[in-house]
Design an enzyme around this catalytic site. Structure first.
Site, mmCIF file in Angstrom:
data_model
loop_
_atom_site.group_PDB
_atom_site.id
_atom_site.type_symbol
_atom_site.label_atom_id
_atom_site.label_comp_id
_atom_site.label_asym_id
_atom_site.label_seq_id
_atom_site.Cartn_x
_atom_site.Cartn_y
_atom_site.Cartn_z
ATOM 1 N N LYS A 1 -4.411 -6.700 3.460
ATOM 2 C CA LYS A 1 -4.424 -5.620 2.471
ATOM 3 C C LYS A 1 -5.840 -5.376 1.941
ATOM 4 C CE LYS A 1 -2.750 -2.634 -0.555
ATOM 5 N NZ LYS A 1 -3.687 -2.535 -1.656
ATOM 6 N N SER B 1 0.831 -1.202 0.000
ATOM 7 C CA SER B 1 0.000 0.000 0.000
ATOM 8 C C SER B 1 0.863 1.248 0.000
ATOM 9 C CB SER B 1 -0.915 0.029 1.229
ATOM 10 O OG SER B 1 -1.707 1.201 1.201
ATOM 11 N N GLU C 1 -10.037 2.038 3.460
ATOM 12 C CA GLU C 1 -9.685 3.160 2.584
ATOM 13 C C GLU C 1 -10.910 3.686 1.834
ATOM 14 O OE1 GLU C 1 -7.468 3.285 -1.673
ATOM 15 O OE2 GLU C 1 -6.289 2.422 -0.029
ATOM 16 N N HIS D 1 -7.656 -3.443 4.514
ATOM 17 C CA HIS D 1 -7.076 -2.095 4.460
ATOM 18 C C HIS D 1 -7.768 -1.282 3.373
ATOM 19 C CE1 HIS D 1 -4.481 0.688 2.218
ATOM 20 N NE2 HIS D 1 -3.892 0.997 3.359
ATOM 21 N N ASN D 2 -7.941 -1.881 2.197
ATOM 22 C CA ASN D 2 -8.562 -1.161 1.089
ATOM 23 C C ASN D 2 -10.031 -0.870 1.357
ATOM 24 O OD1 ASN D 2 -6.059 -1.594 -0.060
ATOM 25 N ND2 ASN D 2 -6.884 -2.054 -2.063
#
Length: 474
Positions: A185, A130, A192, A188-189
């Protein structure tokens, strides 16, 4: 250069792969570069000559140039290209070699590939990367999943090129077996997506309910970035709102079409949450907002049929502070939901997640880097089994202080017909968690009525089924 002289191999010389290669080279790691088509490799070494970078144009030559155990990272398009590259590499690799997928790959594909390569004695890692182009070049946040013992061979290199938090800690860590890195990840996105949507809603509220100009909003976001909302996304929002268009006399943000794209990672997060039975309503609202943003013809038609009523602006300092506090609570809930999914995944897939460690590697390099993560780290250090971030004393105090502002801003959004699905989802999420009753007793009665699904009582143990009157025709 001599054969078997290179420390690391990079496959894929597009933006991310080339910048990671330069990052590796800058840290003294001799890096072999290869791309399926030679043009990207040729352009890369011509534009960025480096003593620690060597191009290769044949896959066999590229592989044989690497020291054993070979360490190769693929930065290529997710999906079939990864499978095709793995198929080409298997005959060239040997037991003990390490292959890394650094793309935005769905974690279950990583699990499948991990199991396939394990049969050949090859260690496969899914590493979440990231930070975008700048992060890849100057220091990304890295989330590794694969064999724990084999991680020791790549950890020094990954930690060297990763971002460093303010305390100097590398924003890189081992997450767990097989698909754990890509799972972290993925979530995480999802966070986001929610974070970006919440900021967009704050912008809409300030503009359409507060009447502020882009320049004024840039100052507001800049001031917010000096306080507890300090984060990468808040900082770039201030920059974006100040940027003038080089093709017109307007601000650039006003010339950009009002529709957002997505690559699917947020949607994967929502799908996984449904599978695991975790409330990710705010993140899902952010995904849906991007979907609806692209319904341009339908939006135009409905706006014409149901025009928005204009009511007076509220441009008071009090309103700005209400929006700021609401944004803080929204961000907090986005993290709360994301980490709740991590907890469910740990149980479902047997991963031993270090939640404080996950928060720690998000502190720099990545898109969701924010000061808020320091307090999330503290919360999990105090209680590694904390069931819900909101239950930490620090965040409970914030909720008590700010929740009334969240409600007030939600009312403003409705009054001014401002699209705020993420903030409204935050209101519902808090209301469900704090409510003495959520109506599930009636739903369970309905289920028992039409399907004999049974229910539990609140006055005695056991499972019950009631003989309902069945006078409703279905």
């Amino acid at each position: 250069m001599m054969d078997a002289a290179m420390d690391f191999g990079m496959i894929g010389m597009a933006v991310m792969g080339s910048n990671l290669a330069l990052n590796l080279a800058d840290h003294g790691i001799r890096t072999a570069c290869y791309n399926y088509t030679s043009d990207l490799t040729e352009a890369f070494v011509k534009e960025h000559p480096h003593e620690n970078i060597q191009p290769y144009y044949e896959l066999r030559e590229f592989v044989h140039a690497l020291k054993r155990p070979r360490k190769i990272m693929m930065m290529i398009m997710a999906g079939a290209p990864v499978d095709e590259t793995i198929k080409a590499l298997i005959p060239l690799l040997e037991p003990g070699d390490i292959l890394i997928d650094g793309g935005n790959t769905y974690f279950s594909d990583t699990v499948r590939r991990h199991d396939l390569l394990k049969k050949h004695g090859i260690h496969f890692f899914g590493v979440g990367v990231s930070g975008g182009e700048t992060g890849a070049r100057r220091g990304p946040s890295l989330m590794a999943g694969g064999d724990k013992d084999a991680y020791a061979h790549i950890a020094p290199m990954l930690e060297a090129i990763s971002a460093k938090a303010e305390d100097g800690a590398p924003c890189c860590a081992y997450m767990g077996a097989d698909g754990a890195g890509h799972y972290v990840k993925m979530v995480h996105n999802g966070i986001e997506y929610a974070d970006m949507q919440l900021i967009a809603e704050a912008y809409l509220l300030l503009k359409h309910a507060g009447g502020y100009s882009n320049a004024q909003m840039a100052d507001i976001f800049s001031e917010w970035n000096d306080g507890e909302l300090r984060s990468f996304l808040i900082g770039i929002t201030a920059d974006i709102l100040r940027e003038r268009d080089d093709l017109s006399d307007s601000d650039l943000v006003d010339q950009i079409e009002d529709r957002a794209g997505q690559k699917g990672t947020g949607r994967w997060t929502s799908m996984e949450a449904l599978r695991e039975g975790v409330d990710l309503s705010l993140i899902t609202a952010a995904c849906n907002a991007r979907v609806l943003s692209n319904c341009t013809a339908e939006r135009k038609a409905l706006n014409g049929a149901l025009p928005v009523e204009q009511i007076p602006y509220d441009s008071s300092e009090c309103f700005i502070e209400m929006v700021r506090r609401s944004l803080y609570i929204g961000k907090l809930i986005a993290y709360t939901q994301g980490f709740s999914l991590y907890r469910a995944a740990a149980d479902a897939y047997g991963w031993d997640f270090d939640y404080a460690g996950i928060a720690g590697i998000f502190r720099a390099g990545c898109i969701i880097q924010a000061d808020l993560l320091i307090h999330i780290m503290d919360a999990y250090r105090k209680d590694p089994r904390l069931p819900l971030i909101l239950l930490d004393d620090f965040f409970l105090a914030k909720m008590r202080e700010y929740v009334a502002d969240l409600h007030a801003v939600a009312v403003k959004a409705v009054e001014h017909s401002v699209s705020a699905p993420a903030l409204l989802s935050a209101v519902s999420y808090v209301a469900m968690l704090r409510a003495p009753q959520v109506g599930a007793n009636l739903i369970q009665a309905q289920r028992d009525y039409f399907g004999a699904h049974t229910y539990q009582r609140n006055d005695r143990p056991g499972t019950f089924h009631h003989h309902w009157p069945h006078d409703v025709v279905v």
